[in-house]
Motif scaffolding. Structure first.
Motif, short mmCIF file in Angstrom:
data_model
loop_
_atom_site.label_atom_id
_atom_site.label_comp_id
_atom_site.label_asym_id
_atom_site.label_seq_id
_atom_site.Cartn_x
_atom_site.Cartn_y
_atom_site.Cartn_z
N GLU A 43 56.36 44.55 40.96
CA GLU A 43 55.94 45.92 41.17
C GLU A 43 56.40 46.32 42.55
N LEU A 44 56.81 47.58 42.69
CA LEU A 44 57.26 48.12 43.97
C LEU A 44 56.35 49.29 44.32
N TRP A 45 55.64 49.17 45.43
CA TRP A 45 54.64 50.16 45.86
C TRP A 45 54.99 50.70 47.24
N ASP A 46 54.63 51.94 47.49
CA ASP A 46 54.59 52.44 48.85
C ASP A 46 53.53 51.61 49.57
N ARG A 47 53.81 51.17 50.79
CA ARG A 47 52.90 50.24 51.46
C ARG A 47 51.50 50.83 51.64
N GLU A 48 51.38 52.07 52.07
CA GLU A 48 50.06 52.67 52.25
C GLU A 48 49.32 52.79 50.92
N GLN A 49 50.03 53.20 49.87
CA GLN A 49 49.41 53.30 48.55
C GLN A 49 48.93 51.93 48.07
N TRP A 50 49.75 50.89 48.32
CA TRP A 50 49.38 49.55 47.90
C TRP A 50 48.13 49.07 48.63
N GLU A 51 48.05 49.31 49.93
CA GLU A 51 46.88 48.87 50.69
C GLU A 51 45.61 49.51 50.15
N ALA A 52 45.66 50.81 49.87
CA ALA A 52 44.49 51.50 49.31
C ALA A 52 44.18 50.98 47.91
N ARG A 53 45.20 50.82 47.10
CA ARG A 53 45.01 50.37 45.71
C ARG A 53 44.45 48.95 45.66
N SER A 54 44.95 48.06 46.52
CA SER A 54 44.49 46.67 46.48
C SER A 54 43.02 46.57 46.87
N LEU A 55 42.57 47.39 47.83
CA LEU A 55 41.15 47.41 48.19
C LEU A 55 40.31 47.90 47.02
N GLN A 56 40.78 48.95 46.36
CA GLN A 56 40.09 49.50 45.19
C GLN A 56 40.05 48.46 44.07
N ASP A 57 41.17 47.78 43.84
CA ASP A 57 41.23 46.78 42.76
C ASP A 57 40.23 45.64 43.00
N VAL A 58 40.11 45.18 44.23
CA VAL A 58 39.19 44.08 44.54
C VAL A 58 37.76 44.51 44.26
N LYS A 59 37.42 45.73 44.60
CA LYS A 59 36.06 46.23 44.35
C LYS A 59 35.75 46.33 42.86
N GLN A 60 36.78 46.50 42.04
CA GLN A 60 36.58 46.69 40.61
C GLN A 60 36.83 45.43 39.78
N LEU A 61 36.95 44.28 40.43
CA LEU A 61 37.18 43.04 39.68
C LEU A 61 36.01 42.79 38.71
N ASP A 62 36.35 42.39 37.52
CA ASP A 62 35.37 42.10 36.48
C ASP A 62 34.83 40.68 36.71
N PRO A 63 33.52 40.53 36.98
CA PRO A 63 32.94 39.21 37.21
C PRO A 63 33.19 38.25 36.03
N ALA A 64 33.24 38.78 34.82
CA ALA A 64 33.47 37.92 33.65
C ALA A 64 34.86 37.29 33.71
N VAL A 65 35.81 38.01 34.23
CA VAL A 65 37.16 37.46 34.37
C VAL A 65 37.18 36.41 35.46
N LEU A 66 36.50 36.69 36.57
CA LEU A 66 36.46 35.72 37.66
C LEU A 66 35.82 34.40 37.24
N GLU A 67 34.84 34.48 36.34
CA GLU A 67 34.19 33.26 35.86
C GLU A 67 35.14 32.35 35.08
N GLN A 68 36.23 32.89 34.59
CA GLN A 68 37.18 32.12 33.81
C GLN A 68 38.18 31.35 34.69
N ILE A 69 38.14 31.60 36.00
CA ILE A 69 39.09 30.99 36.92
C ILE A 69 38.32 30.11 37.89
N SER A 70 38.80 28.91 38.09
CA SER A 70 38.22 28.01 39.07
C SER A 70 39.11 28.02 40.30
N PHE A 71 38.54 28.40 41.44
CA PHE A 71 39.34 28.44 42.68
C PHE A 71 39.23 27.12 43.37
#
Length: 142
Positions: free
Chosen positions: A114-142
């Protein structure tokens, strides 16, 4: 397999250097042939040509109800070639559609980028982290 993020700069002509860690594989496997198109999220997608050809077939086979998506993806697709310096040209139309300025982010997402404008990516990545689905996170072991 492409992964990681790369902070890059578009030059005055809209060219972008493909990071060296991907360049050799793309030259060997794809002879430098890539395809750029728009993504519904507002960024651009960069595919190795052989992978895009398979995706293009899938997209073209979608039902008529997917016509808007076909227009976005197929109607915006542009084949590009890496030059001798490992750069690709991002057309003015695609730069404008994705709001790309000088500073961009190239994200490796497995088989494509994916190719993003840097400012748009920074805003989007913060938004994406806030919207992570806990059910999906439970499927991954860090």
């Amino acid at each position: 397999m492409f992964q990681g993020s790369n902070a890059l700069t578009l030059d005055a002509k809209g060219r972008m250097s493909i990071p060296a860690r991907y360049r050799d594989a793309l030259l060997a496997d794809e002879r430098g042939g890539l395809t750029l198109t728009r993504h519904p999220d507002g960024c651009l997608i960069l595919y190795p040509r052989s992978i895009w050809e398979a995706k293009r077939t899938q997209i073209a086979a979608l039902p008529a109800s997917a016509r808007p998506l076909q227009r976005l993806l197929l109607g915006s697709a542009l084949d590009v070639e890496m030059d001798g310096a490992g750069r690709i040209l991002v057309s003015p139309e695609l730069r404008a559609a994705a709001g790309l300025t000088r500073e961009v982010m190239l994200l490796g997402l497995g088989s494509n980028f994916e190719l993003w404008d840097r400012e748009q990516w920074e805003a989007r990545s913060l938004q994406d982290v806030k919207q992570l689905d806990p059910a999906v996170l439970e499927q991954i072991s860090f």
